[in-house]
Design a protein around this motif. Sequence first.
Motif, PDB file in Angstrom:
ATOM      1  N   GLN A  55      53.619  89.343  47.968  1.00  0.00           N
ATOM      2  CA  GLN A  55      54.909  88.694  47.868  1.00  0.00           C
ATOM      3  C   GLN A  55      55.560  88.569  49.098  1.00  0.00           C
ATOM      4  O   GLN A  55      56.204  87.339  49.289  1.00  0.00           O
ATOM      5  N   ALA A  56      55.526  89.394  49.649  1.00  0.00           N
ATOM      6  CA  ALA A  56      56.122  89.552  51.043  1.00  0.00           C
ATOM      7  C   ALA A  56      55.793  88.377  52.006  1.00  0.00           C
ATOM      8  O   ALA A  56      56.462  87.824  52.812  1.00  0.00           O
ATOM      9  N   PHE A  57      54.470  88.245  52.147  1.00  0.00           N
ATOM     10  CA  PHE A  57      53.780  87.341  53.151  1.00  0.00           C
ATOM     11  C   PHE A  57      53.255  86.184  52.296  1.00  0.00           C
ATOM     12  O   PHE A  57      52.550  85.319  53.028  1.00  0.00           O
ATOM     13  N   ASN A  58      53.732  85.917  51.144  1.00  0.00           N
ATOM     14  CA  ASN A  58      53.279  84.476  50.536  1.00  0.00           C
ATOM     15  C   ASN A  58      53.931  83.367  51.279  1.00  0.00           C
ATOM     16  O   ASN A  58      55.181  83.366  51.607  1.00  0.00           O
ATOM     17  N   GLY A  59      53.237  82.633  52.120  1.00  0.00           N
ATOM     18  CA  GLY A  59      53.687  81.355  52.823  1.00  0.00           C
ATOM     19  C   GLY A  59      54.049  81.771  54.276  1.00  0.00           C
ATOM     20  O   GLY A  59      54.788  81.052  54.894  1.00  0.00           O
ATOM     21  N   VAL A  60      54.056  83.229  54.599  1.00  0.00           N
ATOM     22  CA  VAL A  60      54.487  83.417  55.933  1.00  0.00           C
ATOM     23  C   VAL A  60      53.487  83.179  57.001  1.00  0.00           C
ATOM     24  O   VAL A  60      52.331  83.372  56.794  1.00  0.00           O
ATOM     25  N   HIS A  61      53.860  82.597  58.025  1.00  0.00           N
ATOM     26  CA  HIS A  61      52.949  82.362  59.328  1.00  0.00           C
ATOM     27  C   HIS A  61      53.640  82.569  60.437  1.00  0.00           C
ATOM     28  O   HIS A  61      54.769  82.887  60.506  1.00  0.00           O
ATOM     29  N   LEU A  62      52.902  82.517  61.443  1.00  0.00           N
ATOM     30  CA  LEU A  62      53.619  82.790  62.744  1.00  0.00           C
ATOM     31  C   LEU A  62      54.745  81.792  63.271  1.00  0.00           C
ATOM     32  O   LEU A  62      54.795  80.770  62.864  1.00  0.00           O
ATOM     33  N   ASN A  63      55.884  82.517  63.687  1.00  0.00           N
ATOM     34  CA  ASN A  63      57.119  81.672  64.296  1.00  0.00           C
ATOM     35  C   ASN A  63      56.850  81.620  65.813  1.00  0.00           C
ATOM     36  O   ASN A  63      57.218  82.526  66.521  1.00  0.00           O
ATOM     37  N   PHE A 151      60.035  88.943  57.059  1.00  0.00           N
ATOM     38  CA  PHE A 151      58.709  89.372  57.502  1.00  0.00           C
ATOM     39  C   PHE A 151      58.198  88.416  58.275  1.00  0.00           C
ATOM     40  O   PHE A 151      57.121  88.767  59.123  1.00  0.00           O
ATOM     41  N   GLU A 152      58.457  87.174  58.358  1.00  0.00           N
ATOM     42  CA  GLU A 152      57.707  86.223  59.317  1.00  0.00           C
ATOM     43  C   GLU A 152      58.161  86.727  60.828  1.00  0.00           C
ATOM     44  O   GLU A 152      57.258  86.767  61.786  1.00  0.00           O
ATOM     45  N   VAL A 153      59.466  87.002  61.290  1.00  0.00           N
ATOM     46  CA  VAL A 153      59.944  87.655  62.575  1.00  0.00           C
ATOM     47  C   VAL A 153      59.103  88.773  62.667  1.00  0.00           C
ATOM     48  O   VAL A 153      58.412  88.988  63.815  1.00  0.00           O
ATOM     49  N   GLY A 155      56.485  90.012  61.423  1.00  0.00           N
ATOM     50  CA  GLY A 155      55.080  90.007  61.518  1.00  0.00           C
ATOM     51  C   GLY A 155      54.613  89.348  62.716  1.00  0.00           C
ATOM     52  O   GLY A 155      53.708  89.695  63.320  1.00  0.00           O
ATOM     53  N   THR A 156      55.497  88.330  63.093  1.00  0.00           N
ATOM     54  CA  THR A 156      54.883  87.857  64.427  1.00  0.00           C
ATOM     55  C   THR A 156      55.242  88.502  65.542  1.00  0.00           C
ATOM     56  O   THR A 156      54.207  88.564  66.314  1.00  0.00           O
ATOM     57  N   LYS A 157      56.004  89.353  65.596  1.00  0.00           N
ATOM     58  CA  LYS A 157      56.450  90.187  66.852  1.00  0.00           C
ATOM     59  C   LYS A 157      55.519  91.398  66.688  1.00  0.00           C
ATOM     60  O   LYS A 157      55.218  92.050  67.649  1.00  0.00           O
ATOM     61  N   GLY A 158      55.247  91.781  65.658  1.00  0.00           N
ATOM     62  CA  GLY A 158      54.374  92.910  65.392  1.00  0.00           C
ATOM     63  C   GLY A 158      52.924  92.541  66.064  1.00  0.00           C
ATOM     64  O   GLY A 158      52.129  93.485  66.481  1.00  0.00           O
ATOM     65  N   PHE A 159      52.529  91.384  65.750  1.00  0.00           N
ATOM     66  CA  PHE A 159      51.228  90.899  65.986  1.00  0.00           C
ATOM     67  C   PHE A 159      51.064  90.471  67.527  1.00  0.00           C
ATOM     68  O   PHE A 159      50.061  90.589  68.164  1.00  0.00           O
ATOM     69  N   SER A 190      66.689  87.886  58.222  1.00  0.00           N
ATOM     70  CA  SER A 190      66.903  88.762  59.610  1.00  0.00           C
ATOM     71  C   SER A 190      67.433  88.085  60.933  1.00  0.00           C
ATOM     72  O   SER A 190      67.316  86.900  60.801  1.00  0.00           O
ATOM     73  N   SER A 191      67.919  88.679  61.808  1.00  0.00           N
ATOM     74  CA  SER A 191      67.919  88.016  63.185  1.00  0.00           C
ATOM     75  C   SER A 191      66.623  87.738  63.903  1.00  0.00           C
ATOM     76  O   SER A 191      65.764  88.201  63.147  1.00  0.00           O
ATOM     77  N   TRP A 192      66.496  87.153  64.978  1.00  0.00           N
ATOM     78  CA  TRP A 192      65.166  87.041  65.798  1.00  0.00           C
ATOM     79  C   TRP A 192      64.570  88.299  65.928  1.00  0.00           C
ATOM     80  O   TRP A 192      63.330  88.236  66.251  1.00  0.00           O
ATOM     81  N   ALA A 193      65.376  89.375  66.014  1.00  0.00           N
ATOM     82  CA  ALA A 193      64.600  90.535  66.288  1.00  0.00           C
ATOM     83  C   ALA A 193      64.194  91.478  65.153  1.00  0.00           C
ATOM     84  O   ALA A 193      63.757  92.613  65.189  1.00  0.00           O
ATOM     85  N   GLY A 194      64.566  91.099  63.861  1.00  0.00           N
ATOM     86  CA  GLY A 194      64.314  91.693  62.441  1.00  0.00           C
ATOM     87  C   GLY A 194      65.448  92.325  62.126  1.00  0.00           C
ATOM     88  O   GLY A 194      65.204  93.058  60.910  1.00  0.00           O
TER      89      GLY A 194
END
Length: 412
Positions: A55-63, A151-153, A155-159, A190-194
């Motif tokens: 559910q968390a990553f449903n439709g989530v892509h890199l920002n 989750f997008e923020v 996820g992107t910054k963790g990757f 979230s903010s741009w930093a999560g």
Amino acid sequence: MTLRALFVILVFALLPLSAAAQDRSSVEQQFQAWLRNTVWPEAQRKGVSQQTFDQAFNGVHLNWQLPDLVPPGSPAQTPKRQRQAEFGSPAKYFNRGSLDGATVQGRRMMRAYAGALAEAEQTYGVPGRIILGIWGRESAYGAAKIPHNAFEVLGTKGFMSTRASYFTDELIALLQIAEAGHAPSQAMRSSWAGALGQPQFMPSNFLKYAADGNGDGHADIWRSEADTIASIARYLRQHGWQTDRDWGFEVKVPDAVSCTLEGPDQGRRISDWAAMGVARVNGRAFPEHESRGEGYLLMPAGRHGPAFIVTPNFYVLKDYNMSDLYALFVGHVGDRIQYGLGDFSAKWGTVGGLYRSDVAVMQRTLEAAGHDVGGADGLAGFKTRRSIGRWQEANGQRATCFPDAAMKPQLR
């Protein structure tokens, strides 16, 4: 121009875009694989269910619009511009709208939530005005729009960011929050930093410090003002807030006292600073109990702006956001809310307009000469400021303790 020539131009113009799209498509595939193969096993180990994860990553892509991204295969670079306000011009940070808005609304909130603020101060020893200063700066007392999918923020910054491991840990903590059902379903913004909710806690800080201020058995930093107030107070207390100390005082620093004495590692009794000629701008003596305690010189713009003697509590505020300007804003707004104080006595000079890459070059030059600048990150923290002052003094110049454009040819 012929139709054929126009077609050829369009084809060649589109080639870089097609290549970029293909590259981003490849990176997106790597991101999805990273979620499955790296994030999911660790989340599962922390008790996160497959349903919550999906559910968390449903439709989530890199920002790709987030700052400080380092796509796979790209070298890490010091960015030319810093989007976060805490690292820009001091005068801009302390602008009229921000100060007056936080103060006026803060006074309303002080009246509206007097009971919750008093309870938090009694429980954690943190003054209500300080809690309000943070709350106002972080989310405009809950009124600020929180724009991003958390989750997008994360996820992107963790990757692919300059602090990937840190943001990966925060992503796991965010999944734990979702698994436990702490947040309402629509709150994972979230903010741009999560950062999350009214106090803008990073997920790991929510797990450590979120508090139940209204006694309903839940710590809800999204919808409950009482929980927000208690959570901020608990965070500060756990980070060492001292109930018998203020945060600091604006002072005048005579020319005989070098700006190179700045920093939390060069503290001395406040009475000793006073003996050196450092005096409060309002002409009053330092409170007796403060005089006996340790204080630290703070000059966020070097000789180009206000100066302060701050206490250990200032650095507790800085733990909330690692910026001198942030901690100073919070303390100052809190004082304006409760005591009706006006602006600082000294004015901010025109500083802070250099690219971070320019400052990083200066920092590396100073490091090569044996100075400890705190890392060549392009940010003028206290170690960089005083290193510049020491370099100026060593070269027969008046120490200003702040980078400026005139130094670029000499520090390159």
